[in-house]
Design a protein around this motif. Sequence first.
Motif, PDB file in Angstrom:
ATOM      1  N   ASN A 226      10.346 -74.211  30.119  1.00  0.00           N
ATOM      2  CA  ASN A 226      10.229 -74.784  31.467  1.00  0.00           C
ATOM      3  C   ASN A 226       8.777 -75.070  31.822  1.00  0.00           C
ATOM      4  N   LEU A 227       7.889 -74.184  31.398  1.00  0.00           N
ATOM      5  CA  LEU A 227       6.467 -74.369  31.666  1.00  0.00           C
ATOM      6  C   LEU A 227       5.946 -75.618  30.948  1.00  0.00           C
ATOM      7  N   VAL A 228       6.346 -75.796  29.703  1.00  0.00           N
ATOM      8  CA  VAL A 228       5.932 -76.972  28.931  1.00  0.00           C
ATOM      9  C   VAL A 228       6.502 -78.237  29.567  1.00  0.00           C
ATOM     10  N   LYS A 229       7.760 -78.177  29.950  1.00  0.00           N
ATOM     11  CA  LYS A 229       8.408 -79.334  30.584  1.00  0.00           C
ATOM     12  C   LYS A 229       7.702 -79.696  31.888  1.00  0.00           C
ATOM     13  N   ASP A 230       7.388 -78.699  32.697  1.00  0.00           N
ATOM     14  CA  ASP A 230       6.686 -78.942  33.956  1.00  0.00           C
ATOM     15  C   ASP A 230       5.298 -79.529  33.711  1.00  0.00           C
ATOM     16  N   SER A 231       4.608 -79.038  32.692  1.00  0.00           N
ATOM     17  CA  SER A 231       3.284 -79.551  32.372  1.00  0.00           C
ATOM     18  C   SER A 231       3.354 -81.011  31.938  1.00  0.00           C
ATOM     19  N   LEU A 232       4.350 -81.356  31.146  1.00  0.00           N
ATOM     20  CA  LEU A 232       4.521 -82.736  30.709  1.00  0.00           C
ATOM     21  C   LEU A 232       4.850 -83.647  31.886  1.00  0.00           C
ATOM     22  N   LEU A 233       5.696 -83.177  32.770  1.00  0.00           N
ATOM     23  CA  LEU A 233       6.033 -83.973  33.957  1.00  0.00           C
ATOM     24  C   LEU A 233       4.815 -84.177  34.843  1.00  0.00           C
ATOM     25  N   ASP A 234       4.013 -83.138  34.985  1.00  0.00           N
ATOM     26  CA  ASP A 234       2.776 -83.251  35.773  1.00  0.00           C
ATOM     27  C   ASP A 234       1.829 -84.275  35.151  1.00  0.00           C
ATOM     28  N   LEU A 235       1.705 -84.237  33.840  1.00  0.00           N
ATOM     29  CA  LEU A 235       0.832 -85.168  33.137  1.00  0.00           C
ATOM     30  C   LEU A 235       1.323 -86.605  33.287  1.00  0.00           C
ATOM     31  N   MET A 236       2.614 -86.803  33.149  1.00  0.00           N
ATOM     32  CA  MET A 236       3.180 -88.139  33.303  1.00  0.00           C
ATOM     33  C   MET A 236       2.978 -88.661  34.724  1.00  0.00           C
TER      34      MET A 236
END
Length: 64
Positions: free
Chosen positions: A5-15
């Motif tokens: 979830n942390l990785v997914k959230d980080s990717l969404l933030d970056l996008m």
Amino acid sequence: MERQNLVKDSLLDLMAEMVLDKAVRQFNKEQLYAAIDVALIKGDKETFIELTNQLKQLLNEEEK
């Protein structure tokens, strides 16, 4: 699961940041083009040169 979830959230933030950055650059380009047009209409050579230099810098930054 927590790490995923942390990785997914980080990717969404970056996008989201990338989309916002692109939108801001596009807005700035449109504003510069409009201001350049006004400077041309007014015959304001000094402002025209200043604005075209700013536009060149923005376009060069996009190429990187």
